[in-house]
Design an enzyme around this catalytic site. Sequence first.
Site, PDB file in Angstrom:
ATOM      1  N   TYR A   1      22.864  -7.885  -9.885  1.00  0.00           N
ATOM      2  CA  TYR A   1      23.292  -7.658 -11.275  1.00  0.00           C
ATOM      3  C   TYR A   1      24.087  -8.863 -11.781  1.00  0.00           C
ATOM      4  CZ  TYR A   1      26.148  -5.787 -15.119  1.00  0.00           C
ATOM      5  OH  TYR A   1      26.787  -5.607 -16.325  1.00  0.00           O
TER       6      TYR A   1
ATOM      7  N   SER B   1      28.340 -10.331 -18.598  1.00  0.00           N
ATOM      8  CA  SER B   1      29.313  -9.546 -17.840  1.00  0.00           C
ATOM      9  C   SER B   1      30.243 -10.488 -17.094  1.00  0.00           C
ATOM     10  CB  SER B   1      28.605  -8.650 -16.819  1.00  0.00           C
ATOM     11  OG  SER B   1      29.558  -8.056 -15.958  1.00  0.00           O
TER      12      SER B   1
END
Length: 251
Positions: free
Chosen positions: A160, A146
């Site tokens: 995250y 990501s």
Amino acid sequence: MSTDKKTLLVTGGSRGIGAAICRQANQAGYRVAVNYVSNQNAADKLVAELKAVGGDAFAVKGDVGNEADVLAMFEAVDRAFGRLDAFVNNAGIVDVKARVDEMSVARLERMMRINVVGSFLCAREAVKRMSTRHGGRGGAIVNLSSAAARLGSPGEYVDYAASKGAIDTMTIGLAREVVLEGIRVNAVSPGVTETEIHASGGQPDRVARMQDALPMKRAGTADEVASAVLYLMSDAASYVTGAILNVSGGR
Ligand code: NAP
């Protein structure tokens, strides 16, 4: 169905980016194993859609953060296909918006168990099947990272972001570890992409809220991310390993 067709397992393949990867791979002639964890309806619907256009696909339930589930999932692929040519570590979660000084140990352990440990366990099983060192015929692994790994996601989910930083490092290290064993390992690093993951993190309006601040003034689509995954899996990427490909619209 002939056994000379290439096979693919996609974790979290039933929805979002994973489903787009399964659709494009089906179109490209792969036999596809679609993993999911709880939403059987979505997985069954996707498998029916792939079969309706002549594909050979099946759904396999399993939590990537649970070792017994991971072993059973790969064994199901062995039984159904008898070979594994490509594997995509796509399953991943976010959590609700929080600062680091608000994060519980339960939250942190769940995040790392699914996004990091799960990706390692699955990569381990894929390497055992693909590596020429283990009698395999080689293959390709693609990990979903990501843009958060570069941006850090302050005030939203630094946990995250850090889990995806681990995916980037794993991609580089594993690529070098198995480079002479017929396996290429790469990552795709999406920016904000239109899927249900934002709603699952309690922010259903996240894409609408953010899009004006994005360089292209829009989020990416699951298909745009999937195209990069398909490229990295393909022979067109035969000299590409250890790469982290940003699909983030310039972000
Ligand atoms: P999504 O729409 O929320 O879909 C998640 C998929 O993963 C579903 O198929 C879900 O299965 C499955 N899943 C969730 N937890 C699992 C577990 N423990 N074990 C096995 N499967 C599990 O997610 P997405 O947006 O497509 O994201 C896919 C990947 O791209 C993730 O790694 C994510 O971090 C990454 N990514 C996404 C974005 C974005 O903006 N969307 C941006 C950057 C990176 P069920 O249907 O059974 O729940």
